[in-house]
Design a protein around this motif. Structure first.
Motif, PDB file in Angstrom:
ATOM      1  N   GLY A  67       1.066   0.275  -2.662  1.00 27.28           N
ATOM      2  CA  GLY A  67       1.425   1.568  -2.077  1.00 27.28           C
ATOM      3  C   GLY A  67       2.217   2.449  -3.025  1.00 27.28           C
ATOM      4  O   GLY A  67       2.273   3.665  -2.849  1.00 27.28           O
ATOM      5  N   TYR A 121      -4.012  -3.462   0.709  1.00 27.06           N
ATOM      6  CA  TYR A 121      -2.748  -3.717   1.414  1.00 27.06           C
ATOM      7  C   TYR A 121      -1.603  -3.089   0.634  1.00 27.06           C
ATOM      8  O   TYR A 121      -1.257  -3.534  -0.458  1.00 27.06           O
ATOM      9  N   GLN A 122      -1.043  -2.035   1.222  1.00 25.35           N
ATOM     10  CA  GLN A 122      -0.002  -1.264   0.535  1.00 25.35           C
ATOM     11  C   GLN A 122       1.242  -2.101   0.241  1.00 25.35           C
ATOM     12  O   GLN A 122       1.944  -1.855  -0.730  1.00 25.35           O
ATOM     13  N   ASP A 123       1.514  -3.094   1.122  1.00 26.93           N
ATOM     14  CA  ASP A 123       2.743  -3.879   0.971  1.00 26.93           C
ATOM     15  C   ASP A 123       2.567  -5.098   0.081  1.00 26.93           C
ATOM     16  O   ASP A 123       3.524  -5.801  -0.202  1.00 26.93           O
ATOM     17  N   SER A 139       1.484  -6.731  -3.650  1.00 23.10           N
ATOM     18  CA  SER A 139       1.512  -6.277  -5.042  1.00 23.10           C
ATOM     19  C   SER A 139       0.084  -6.190  -5.578  1.00 23.10           C
ATOM     20  O   SER A 139      -0.866  -6.626  -4.922  1.00 23.10           O
ATOM     21  N   ARG A 161       4.095  -2.939  -5.788  1.00 27.02           N
ATOM     22  CA  ARG A 161       3.366  -2.825  -4.518  1.00 27.02           C
ATOM     23  C   ARG A 161       2.241  -1.811  -4.681  1.00 27.02           C
ATOM     24  O   ARG A 161       2.423  -0.764  -5.306  1.00 27.02           O
TER      25      ARG A 161
END
Lengths: 299, 240
Positions: free
Chosen positions: A131, A88-90, A92, A129
């Motif tokens: 990402g 999950y890029q969003d 941490s 994050r």
């Protein structure tokens, strides 16, 4: 019991035969490499073994469980790092890790010993994050997430693609450390020079296994007379040597050309031929075969 | 005829207080295959962006194809080709349409585009696939077609960004033979890559570390200097 058993697995997509009656076994705790280019069938095989895709024919077991009947058990007990970054890029770094621990019903603390050497390297960025991490960091986080539930078998689909040489080296060193934990590892790579980082490898091309053994053994089985040669005009030398009567195969190989000569060809013969073609600064020496030479010969 | 395809002298790029490229100086000879290496974040991309006229240097001087980077960057764009692993061709256009498109962008005459198209299709043995969409081609064909398209306007220098990732050893060699053929005709090839075994195919190599060029030479010289068996070892010693 074997870590992975594959028996006559086939899979087609339309007219394309992605896997052609593939069979091999990976011992428990072994680090096994699938070496092959784009389109060899590596990702299809991973999807079948992680129960995301059913084969058209054949059977397979993972940690003793059948990929068809026991798919739920397999999903609980394998770690899978897909070729494409899938965290999950969003979230941490620590949120991602927590998430994967939670859905597998465990905690980071319970299995920290397993990820410690890897996680320590990304811990300074725990609140960043996912990402926003560099390629090497993303790869380390993905490995931690795939390990956090202490899987019996770890599937790594091209983990080193797009990562710089330093991070690649560190990554392979980490996989070697996992040996002590008894985890079976199936890892794929398009990069031939990574073969030696595996205990055994299968060379895969268009859904078929070309060779399967320890990397040293595969290379050792290459017995054709192989020469490394260079001269001032590298490209012209390639074109000239391809026309030589003693050449079986001539390939560009970095600084040198690799020449597979017919048996009983002498070095003097080759040098004399190159001189006759007008080449200067000819350097000729016997070459040690690499896994790429084997691949080229088998293709 | 110019002997250096690229000259860079104290080329520098700063972003605020951060110096991304720090006084780099190097020359690339005409017809040379030059490898430009560095770890992630070493300043490689910033340096290339300057050389292809997409980013204005903060200091120093450079010429590309004999043209001044500071005053003639638009002219430079006409004299260079660029191929990236990530984006070079339009997948939804056919092979022929892609060649046409790039020929048009570079201002080739209709007649020349026709000749070029025929030449490229013949060289790649893609005549019978000319009207198929690029998206369905195997990766190795895409890479070779990308290279041909980057050469469609006969540029002096071609920049290649990780050109041969992911293909089998035979396909990769076909690609390098295309590069050598172009270079032996006097075209200069500037290659960036993460893969050190690809670096071994270059005539000379530079390795960037933290914005500076930490080493420059032929693969053989660098391996000797660092007492290393492979470029991979050279790179690891320099960058670690």
């Amino acid at each position: 019991m074997n870590g992975i058993e594959v028996e006559n697995i086939s899979k087609s997509f339309g007219d394309t035969l992605a896997l052609d009656a593939l069979s091999f076994k990976v011992a428990q705790g072994e680090r096994f490499g699938l070496l092959g280019p784009d389109g060899a069938g590596k990702s299809t095989l991973f999807k079948i073994l992680t129960t995301l895709l059913l084969p058209d024919a054949g059977r397979a077991t993972v940690a003793g469980w059948d990929i068809d009947k026991d798919f739920k058990e397999i999903r609980r007990h394998v770690g899978y790092m897909p070729g494409k970054f899938s965290l999950y890029q969003d979230l941490s770094v620590s949120e991602n890790l927590n998430f994967f621990a939670t859905i597998f019903g465990t905690t980071i603390k319970a299995n920290y010993h397993l990820i410690k050497p890897i996680y320590e390297q990304i811990e300074p960025f725990r609140d960043r994050r996912a990402g926003a991490l560099s390629g090497g960091m993303k790869q380390k986080l993905a490995l931690c997430c795939a390990l956090i539930h202490q899987p019996k078998v770890l599937f790594l689909d091209e983990p080193t693609t797009g990562v710089d040489a330093v991070s690649r080296d560190e990554f392979w060193a980490m996989l070697a450390q996992l040996k002590d934990a008894g985890i079976t590892i199936l890892v794929s790579t398009p990069y031939m020079d990574e073969a030696e980082r595996c205990e055994r490898v299968a060379l895969l091309q268009t859904g078929k296994i070309l060779a399967l053994d320890r990397p040293q053994t595969i290379v050792g089985n290459f017995t054709e007379p192989l020469w490394a040669i260079r001269a001032d005009n590298y490209y012209q030398l390639l074109l000239d040597l391809r026309k030589a009567p003693f050449s079986q195969r001539v390939e560009v190989f970095g600084e040198f050309l690799h020449l597979t000569a017919r048996p009983a060809t002498t070095g003097e013969e080759i040098t004399t031929y190159a001189e006759h073609c007008g080449h200067g600064n000819i350097l000729l020496k016997p070459a040690e075969a690499t896994i790429e030479d084997v691949f080229l010969a088998l293709m | 005829m110019i002997s250096n395809a690229i000259t860079a002298s104290n080329l520098t790029k700063k972003f605020g207080n951060f110096t991304a490229v720090d006084n780099i100086t190097f020359n690339v000879k005409r017809g040379e295959v030059f490898g430009f290496l560095g770890a992630n974040g070493a300043g490689k991309t910033t340096a290339i962006k300057m050389l292809i006229g997409l980013s204005k240097p903060s200091g120093g001087e450079a010429t590309v194809a004999g043209l001044n980077l500071m005053t003639q960057s638009e002219k430079i764009k006409e004299r260079i080709g660029y191929m990236s692993q990530k984006f070079s061709l339009y997948e939804d256009l056919t092979i022929r349409q892609n060649i046409n498109f790039y020929g048009g962008v570079y201002g080739l005459k209709r007649k020349d585009i026709r000749t070029k198209t025929a030449d490229i299709l013949a060289e790649l043995q893609l005549e019978d696939k000319a009207d198929e969409k690029v998206g369905g081609l195997p990766l190795g064909w895409k890479q070779r077609l990308s290279f041909s398209v980057a050469n469609v306007h006969d540029p002096d220098v071609v920049f290649l960004d990780e050109p041969t990732g992911g293909v089998d050893p035979a396909t990769r060699r076909q690609f390098w033979e295309m590069i050598y053929a172009a270079a032996s005709g006097g075209r200069t090839i500037f290659v960036t890559t993460h893969y050190m075994d690809e670096a071994e195919y270059c005539d000379r190599i530079s390795i960037m570390v933290a914005g500076k060029i930490a080493a420059l030479g032929t693969p053989g010289e660098l391996k000797e200097r660092f007492a290393a068996k492979s470029m991979d070892e050279v790179f690891l010693r320099l960058v670690r």
